[in-house]
Scaffold this motif. Structure first.
Motif, PDB file in Angstrom:
ATOM      1  N   ASP A  36       0.804  -1.226   0.000  1.00  0.00           N
ATOM      2  CA  ASP A  36       0.000   0.000   0.000  1.00  0.00           C
ATOM      3  C   ASP A  36       0.838   1.278   0.000  1.00  0.00           C
ATOM      4  OD1 ASP A  36      -2.770  -1.220   0.256  1.00  0.00           O
ATOM      5  OD2 ASP A  36      -1.791  -2.092   2.004  1.00  0.00           O
ATOM      6  N   GLY A  80       0.512  -5.201  -3.341  1.00  0.00           N
ATOM      7  CA  GLY A  80      -0.637  -4.486  -3.888  1.00  0.00           C
ATOM      8  C   GLY A  80      -0.695  -3.012  -3.567  1.00  0.00           C
ATOM      9  N   ASP A  81      -1.438  -2.284  -4.417  1.00  0.00           N
ATOM     10  CA  ASP A  81      -1.646  -0.842  -4.295  1.00  0.00           C
ATOM     11  C   ASP A  81      -0.324  -0.074  -4.280  1.00  0.00           C
ATOM     12  OD1 ASP A  81      -4.298  -1.475  -4.335  1.00  0.00           O
ATOM     13  OD2 ASP A  81      -4.761  -0.754  -2.321  1.00  0.00           O
ATOM     14  N   GLY A 113      -3.104  -5.232  -6.746  1.00  0.00           N
ATOM     15  CA  GLY A 113      -4.098  -4.814  -5.762  1.00  0.00           C
ATOM     16  C   GLY A 113      -5.301  -4.197  -6.439  1.00  0.00           C
ATOM     17  N   ASN A 114      -6.287  -3.831  -5.645  1.00  0.00           N
ATOM     18  CA  ASN A 114      -7.509  -3.262  -6.237  1.00  0.00           C
ATOM     19  C   ASN A 114      -7.268  -1.906  -6.884  1.00  0.00           C
ATOM     20  OD1 ASN A 114      -7.281  -2.801  -3.235  1.00  0.00           O
ATOM     21  ND2 ASN A 114      -8.860  -1.288  -3.658  1.00  0.00           N
ATOM     22  N   HIS A 139      -2.805  -9.391  -1.793  1.00  0.00           N
ATOM     23  CA  HIS A 139      -3.082  -7.992  -1.433  1.00  0.00           C
ATOM     24  C   HIS A 139      -4.130  -7.956  -0.331  1.00  0.00           C
ATOM     25  CE1 HIS A 139      -3.845  -3.792  -1.387  1.00  0.00           C
ATOM     26  NE2 HIS A 139      -5.081  -3.934  -1.842  1.00  0.00           N
ATOM     27  N   ALA A 140      -5.342  -8.373  -0.638  1.00  0.00           N
ATOM     28  CA  ALA A 140      -6.380  -8.468   0.388  1.00  0.00           C
ATOM     29  C   ALA A 140      -6.141  -9.722   1.228  1.00  0.00           C
ATOM     30  CB  ALA A 140      -7.761  -8.524  -0.263  1.00  0.00           C
ATOM     31  N   CYS A 151      -0.278  -9.958   3.833  1.00  0.00           N
ATOM     32  CA  CYS A 151      -1.142  -9.156   2.978  1.00  0.00           C
ATOM     33  C   CYS A 151      -1.128  -7.711   3.436  1.00  0.00           C
ATOM     34  CB  CYS A 151      -2.565  -9.710   2.983  1.00  0.00           C
ATOM     35  SG  CYS A 151      -3.341  -9.747   4.615  1.00  0.00           S
ATOM     36  N   HIS A 153      -3.796  -4.062   2.237  1.00  0.00           N
ATOM     37  CA  HIS A 153      -5.165  -3.664   1.935  1.00  0.00           C
ATOM     38  C   HIS A 153      -5.886  -2.995   3.092  1.00  0.00           C
ATOM     39  CE1 HIS A 153      -8.877  -3.580  -0.303  1.00  0.00           C
ATOM     40  NE2 HIS A 153      -9.497  -4.339   0.564  1.00  0.00           N
ATOM     41  N   ARG A 154      -5.712  -3.495   4.312  1.00  0.00           N
ATOM     42  CA  ARG A 154      -6.502  -2.996   5.447  1.00  0.00           C
ATOM     43  C   ARG A 154      -5.968  -1.709   6.061  1.00  0.00           C
ATOM     44  NH1 ARG A 154      -7.013  -7.627   9.698  1.00  0.00           N
ATOM     45  NH2 ARG A 154      -6.790  -5.736  10.951  1.00  0.00           N
TER      46      ARG A 154
END
Length: 235
Positions: A36, A80-81, A113-114, A139-140, A151, A153-154
């Protein structure tokens, strides 16, 4: 090698180091893991008329280079991200991303990631969730039998203190039942979300990792409820 300010994390005898720089170091595989970064976030907001200073990316990238140069990893994996959105993918950011592996001195890999969805990053393939040794990288949150799920994401944070003195500190969060370790957001322009009950937390403060195992931490940090307005009388 023990990194100053870090904390050891053992999973079934496998050792990781939680770093005060919001990263995880796997000395066995030579992996440096972050999540992230949300590069280009300021530019994404600016494109929608929301003024944000365009200096977050420099701080984030310099922090990543500093920790990589200190450890000399075999590869850096972003969970991710890496970017915030295609609206923030300026020519300048694309140029920085192309130069990043050479500056890191090792391969750079990205678990999609998203926020990368629908984006094309030259020379950087968005990889699916996968296993590297005993680790399941996603990622998530994505628990995997017989693996430790790492992971992002949060954007986990811990609420410390109460009232006007309450702090929101980024943290590592481990869910024992899911065998899942969530990394804090690495980016300079990222917010955070409080962790649910039942997770073990390691706080990040002044570049150090501090285990936080206070059993009553939830009740001790919950804000006091204010009495609601008196009900209106009808008639």
């Amino acid at each position: 090698m023990n990194v100053p300010g870090s904390a050891d994390f053992l999973w079934r005898g496998y050792r990781l180091q939680l770093l005060g720089q919001r990263a995880v170091w796997d000395p066995e595989q030579g992996l440096l893991l972050v999540a992230d970064l949300h590069l280009g976030k300021a530019e994404s907001f600016q494109s929608q008329g929301i003024p944000l200073p365009s200096d977050g990316d420099g701080a984030t990238l310099n922090a990543l280079l500093a920790v990589a140069h200190g450890l000399g990893p075999a590869q850096v994996v972003v969970l991710g991200d890496l970017i915030h959105s295609r609206l923030g993918l300026t020519g300048d950011l694309r140029q920085k991303l192309r130069a990043l592996p050479a500056l890191l001195g090792c391969p750079l890999r990205l678990i999609g990631g998203n926020h990368e969805r629908g984006c094309w990053l030259e020379g950087l393939e968005q990889e699916p969730s996968q296993a590297l040794g005993p680790l399941w990288l996603s990622h998530a949150p994505e628990p995997r039998p017989e693996h430790l799920n790492l992971c992002g994401h949060r954007h986990p944070v811990a609420l410390v203190g109460g009232g006007a003195d309450r702090l929101r500190l980024p943290c590592f969060a481990y869910a024992p039942a899911a065998e899942q370790l969530v990394l804090p957001a690495f980016g300079a322009l990222t917010g955070g979300h409080p962790c649910p009950d039942g997770e073990r937390l390691w706080l990040l403060a002044d570049g150090a990792v501090v285990p936080w195992s206070e059993p009553s931490r939830r009740s001790s940090v919950s804000p006091r409820r204010r009495p609601g307005p008196a009900p209106r009388r009808r008639g």
